[in-house]
Design a protein around this motif. Structure first.
Motif, PDB file in Angstrom:
ATOM      1  N   PRO A 255      12.307   6.258   3.740  1.00 25.88           N
ATOM      2  CA  PRO A 255      11.030   6.797   3.265  1.00 25.88           C
ATOM      3  C   PRO A 255       9.845   5.921   3.674  1.00 25.88           C
ATOM      4  N   MET A 256      10.112   4.769   4.271  1.00 27.01           N
ATOM      5  CA  MET A 256       9.046   3.831   4.635  1.00 27.01           C
ATOM      6  C   MET A 256       8.365   4.266   5.929  1.00 27.01           C
ATOM      7  N   ARG A 257       7.045   3.977   6.015  1.00 29.26           N
ATOM      8  CA  ARG A 257       6.269   4.298   7.204  1.00 29.26           C
ATOM      9  C   ARG A 257       5.529   3.050   7.665  1.00 29.26           C
TER      10      ARG A 257
ATOM     11  N   SER B  28       1.260   2.584  11.700  1.00 30.73           N
ATOM     12  CA  SER B  28       0.850   3.707  12.548  1.00 30.73           C
ATOM     13  C   SER B  28       1.439   5.032  12.084  1.00 30.73           C
ATOM     14  N   GLY B  29       2.247   5.013  10.995  1.00 30.43           N
ATOM     15  CA  GLY B  29       2.770   6.242  10.413  1.00 30.43           C
ATOM     16  C   GLY B  29       4.167   6.634  10.860  1.00 30.43           C
ATOM     17  N   GLU B  30       4.772   5.864  11.755  1.00 29.06           N
ATOM     18  CA  GLU B  30       6.121   6.216  12.174  1.00 29.06           C
ATOM     19  C   GLU B  30       7.130   5.689  11.162  1.00 29.06           C
ATOM     20  N   PRO B  31       8.254   6.398  10.980  1.00 22.48           N
ATOM     21  CA  PRO B  31       9.269   5.948  10.022  1.00 22.48           C
ATOM     22  C   PRO B  31       9.972   4.679  10.511  1.00 22.48           C
TER      23      PRO B  31
ATOM     24  N   ASP C   1       0.837  -1.197   0.000  1.00 14.61           N
ATOM     25  CA  ASP C   1       0.000   0.000   0.000  1.00 14.61           C
ATOM     26  C   ASP C   1       0.879   1.258   0.000  1.00 14.61           C
ATOM     27  N   SER C   2       0.476   2.271  -0.753  1.00 11.27           N
ATOM     28  CA  SER C   2       1.271   3.495  -0.868  1.00 11.27           C
ATOM     29  C   SER C   2       1.320   4.292   0.427  1.00 11.27           C
ATOM     30  N   GLN C   3       0.472   3.992   1.389  1.00  7.11           N
ATOM     31  CA  GLN C   3       0.511   4.709   2.661  1.00  7.11           C
ATOM     32  C   GLN C   3       1.790   4.423   3.438  1.00  7.11           C
ATOM     33  N   HIS C   4       2.517   3.374   3.035  1.00  5.10           N
ATOM     34  CA  HIS C   4       3.752   3.005   3.718  1.00  5.10           C
ATOM     35  C   HIS C   4       4.980   3.664   3.099  1.00  5.10           C
ATOM     36  N   PHE C   5       4.800   4.567   2.159  1.00  2.00           N
ATOM     37  CA  PHE C   5       5.938   5.191   1.487  1.00  2.00           C
ATOM     38  C   PHE C   5       5.724   6.697   1.410  1.00  2.00           C
ATOM     39  N   ASP C   6       6.702   7.459   1.887  1.00  2.00           N
ATOM     40  CA  ASP C   6       6.667   8.916   1.807  1.00  2.00           C
ATOM     41  C   ASP C   6       7.717   9.338   0.793  1.00  2.00           C
ATOM     42  N   ARG C   7       7.274   9.673  -0.395  1.00  2.00           N
ATOM     43  CA  ARG C   7       8.239   9.993  -1.453  1.00  2.00           C
ATOM     44  C   ARG C   7       8.825  11.379  -1.312  1.00  2.00           C
ATOM     45  N   TRP C   8       8.344  12.170  -0.366  1.00  2.00           N
ATOM     46  CA  TRP C   8       8.818  13.546  -0.212  1.00  2.00           C
ATOM     47  C   TRP C   8       9.867  13.698   0.872  1.00  2.00           C
ATOM     48  N   GLN C   9       9.861  12.851   1.877  1.00  2.12           N
ATOM     49  CA  GLN C   9      10.768  13.082   2.996  1.00  2.12           C
ATOM     50  C   GLN C   9      11.235  11.787   3.637  1.00  2.12           C
ATOM     51  N   ASP C  10      12.546  11.667   3.782  1.00  2.77           N
ATOM     52  CA  ASP C  10      13.117  10.569   4.558  1.00  2.77           C
ATOM     53  C   ASP C  10      13.216  11.037   6.008  1.00  2.77           C
ATOM     54  N   ARG C  11      12.885  10.144   6.916  1.00  2.00           N
ATOM     55  CA  ARG C  11      13.003  10.447   8.339  1.00  2.00           C
ATOM     56  C   ARG C  11      13.787   9.332   9.009  1.00  2.00           C
ATOM     57  N   PRO C  12      14.372   9.601  10.165  1.00  2.98           N
ATOM     58  CA  PRO C  12      15.139   8.558  10.857  1.00  2.98           C
ATOM     59  C   PRO C  12      14.236   7.411  11.306  1.00  2.98           C
ATOM     60  N   CYS C  13      14.701   6.215  11.073  1.00  2.00           N
ATOM     61  CA  CYS C  13      13.972   5.012  11.485  1.00  2.00           C
ATOM     62  C   CYS C  13      13.806   5.029  13.003  1.00  2.00           C
TER      63      CYS C  13
END
Length: 65
Positions: A47-49, A52-55, A27-39
């Motif tokens: 870029p994966m989420r 629950s939306g956390e990186p 599902d595309s909700q697990h990928f943020d193509r605009w911003q990488d955040r620390p795991c």
């Protein structure tokens, strides 16, 4: 004749598969193509989420289950 698209079931945050079950990352909700955040687990950028939306990396998330 009209075609109907199947509506996606609503996303429920916090649902975690049973131990030993596989996470579904398609599902595309697990990928943020605009911003990488620390795991949340290893602190490396991703870029994966999670559900629950956390990186989180897929590999890091699979270690927890």
């Amino acid at each position: 004749m009209s075609t109907r698209r199947k509506e996606k079931p609503p996303f429920e945050p916090g649902l975690i598969p049973a131990p030993g079950a596989l996470l579904d990352w398609r599902d595309s909700q697990h990928f943020d193509r605009w911003q990488d955040r620390p795991c949340a687990l290893c602190d490396k950028p991703t870029p994966m989420r999670s559900h629950s939306g956390e990186p989180v990396h897929k590999a890091c998330a699979s270690l927890i289950i």
